[in-house]
Design a protein around this motif. Structure first.
Motif, PDB file in Angstrom:
ATOM      1  N   PHE A  78      52.230  40.670  32.932  1.00  0.00           N
ATOM      2  CA  PHE A  78      52.462  41.092  34.327  1.00  0.00           C
ATOM      3  C   PHE A  78      51.113  41.393  35.004  1.00  0.00           C
ATOM      4  O   PHE A  78      50.962  40.875  35.960  1.00  0.00           O
ATOM      5  N   TRP A  79      50.315  42.185  34.392  1.00  0.00           N
ATOM      6  CA  TRP A  79      48.605  42.370  34.866  1.00  0.00           C
ATOM      7  C   TRP A  79      48.038  41.170  34.954  1.00  0.00           C
ATOM      8  O   TRP A  79      47.182  40.782  35.795  1.00  0.00           O
ATOM      9  N   THR A  80      48.357  40.359  33.969  1.00  0.00           N
ATOM     10  CA  THR A  80      47.574  39.011  34.133  1.00  0.00           C
ATOM     11  C   THR A  80      47.913  38.102  35.356  1.00  0.00           C
ATOM     12  O   THR A  80      47.132  37.575  35.803  1.00  0.00           O
ATOM     13  N   LEU A  81      49.153  38.068  35.549  1.00  0.00           N
ATOM     14  CA  LEU A  81      49.831  37.484  36.719  1.00  0.00           C
ATOM     15  C   LEU A  81      49.247  37.916  38.153  1.00  0.00           C
ATOM     16  O   LEU A  81      48.863  37.189  39.038  1.00  0.00           O
ATOM     17  N   VAL A  82      49.173  39.337  37.980  1.00  0.00           N
ATOM     18  CA  VAL A  82      48.677  40.138  39.206  1.00  0.00           C
ATOM     19  C   VAL A  82      47.313  39.875  39.367  1.00  0.00           C
ATOM     20  O   VAL A  82      46.856  39.361  40.487  1.00  0.00           O
ATOM     21  N   LEU A  83      46.477  39.790  38.385  1.00  0.00           N
ATOM     22  CA  LEU A  83      45.035  39.624  38.666  1.00  0.00           C
ATOM     23  C   LEU A  83      44.794  38.309  38.912  1.00  0.00           C
ATOM     24  O   LEU A  83      43.600  37.872  39.583  1.00  0.00           O
ATOM     25  N   VAL A  88      42.765  33.990  42.533  1.00  0.00           N
ATOM     26  CA  VAL A  88      43.217  32.959  43.362  1.00  0.00           C
ATOM     27  C   VAL A  88      42.998  32.929  45.034  1.00  0.00           C
ATOM     28  O   VAL A  88      42.508  32.309  45.824  1.00  0.00           O
ATOM     29  N   GLY A  89      43.385  34.297  45.522  1.00  0.00           N
ATOM     30  CA  GLY A  89      43.325  34.770  46.844  1.00  0.00           C
ATOM     31  C   GLY A  89      41.909  34.682  47.502  1.00  0.00           C
ATOM     32  O   GLY A  89      41.560  34.581  48.346  1.00  0.00           O
ATOM     33  N   ILE A  90      41.310  35.377  46.489  1.00  0.00           N
ATOM     34  CA  ILE A  90      39.931  35.397  46.726  1.00  0.00           C
ATOM     35  C   ILE A  90      39.067  34.300  46.956  1.00  0.00           C
ATOM     36  O   ILE A  90      38.434  34.011  47.888  1.00  0.00           O
ATOM     37  N   ALA A  95      36.650  29.964  50.231  1.00  0.00           N
ATOM     38  CA  ALA A  95      36.608  28.697  50.704  1.00  0.00           C
ATOM     39  C   ALA A  95      36.994  28.397  52.064  1.00  0.00           C
ATOM     40  O   ALA A  95      36.154  27.551  52.751  1.00  0.00           O
ATOM     41  N   LEU A  96      37.629  29.169  52.817  1.00  0.00           N
ATOM     42  CA  LEU A  96      38.246  29.048  54.052  1.00  0.00           C
ATOM     43  C   LEU A  96      36.795  29.590  54.846  1.00  0.00           C
ATOM     44  O   LEU A  96      36.343  28.895  55.930  1.00  0.00           O
ATOM     45  N   VAL A  97      35.963  30.592  54.498  1.00  0.00           N
ATOM     46  CA  VAL A  97      34.969  30.901  55.326  1.00  0.00           C
ATOM     47  C   VAL A  97      33.797  30.112  55.008  1.00  0.00           C
ATOM     48  O   VAL A  97      32.887  29.736  56.120  1.00  0.00           O
ATOM     49  N   ALA A  98      33.735  29.436  53.921  1.00  0.00           N
ATOM     50  CA  ALA A  98      32.540  28.646  53.556  1.00  0.00           C
ATOM     51  C   ALA A  98      32.910  27.317  54.376  1.00  0.00           C
ATOM     52  O   ALA A  98      31.769  26.592  55.214  1.00  0.00           O
ATOM     53  N   GLY A  99      33.901  26.855  54.537  1.00  0.00           N
ATOM     54  CA  GLY A  99      34.575  25.731  55.302  1.00  0.00           C
ATOM     55  C   GLY A  99      34.218  26.022  56.622  1.00  0.00           C
ATOM     56  O   GLY A  99      33.613  25.153  57.435  1.00  0.00           O
ATOM     57  N   ALA A 100      34.229  27.236  57.321  1.00  0.00           N
ATOM     58  CA  ALA A 100      34.250  27.507  58.711  1.00  0.00           C
ATOM     59  C   ALA A 100      32.743  27.482  59.111  1.00  0.00           C
ATOM     60  O   ALA A 100      32.390  27.115  60.109  1.00  0.00           O
TER      61      ALA A 100
END
Length: 103
Positions: A78-83, A88-90, A95-100
């Protein structure tokens, strides 16, 4: 299909007692989790404060109270999935900030 005793997860096993005639109580580690009582020709199964159903046989009523998911998520998985989800979100945000910034 045969299930061997060593395959059972005893931490989740229920212990059944019969406090009175026509009543069965299920507890896990001393905490009552469900009951079955005879009502005429049927058996009424309850789990917590809700009625699970009315059954013709005692075995079916006991199984209804004892019903639980066949697979439970293990805490380490469970904790592996959460982390992993957080990481992945980070990475997606970076990637979005770098692209902008590169436009």
């Amino acid at each position: 299909m045969t299930q061997h005793a060593e395959d059972l997860d005893t931490a989740w096993a229920l212990r059944w007692t019969q406090p009175r005639r026509g009543e069965w109580t299920a507890d896990r580690h001393g905490r009552v989790v469900g009951e079955v009582r005879r009502d005429g020709e049927a058996y009424v199964a309850t789990r917590g404060s809700r009625t699970v159903g009315t059954y013709r046989s005692l075995g079916a009523a006991l199984d209804a109270v004892d019903h639980r998911p066949l697979r439970t998520v293990q805490p380490d998985r469970f904790w592996t999935l959460v982390l992993t989800t957080i990481n992945v979100g980070i990475i997606a945000a970076i990637a979005l900030v770098a692209g902008a910034l590169l436009r």
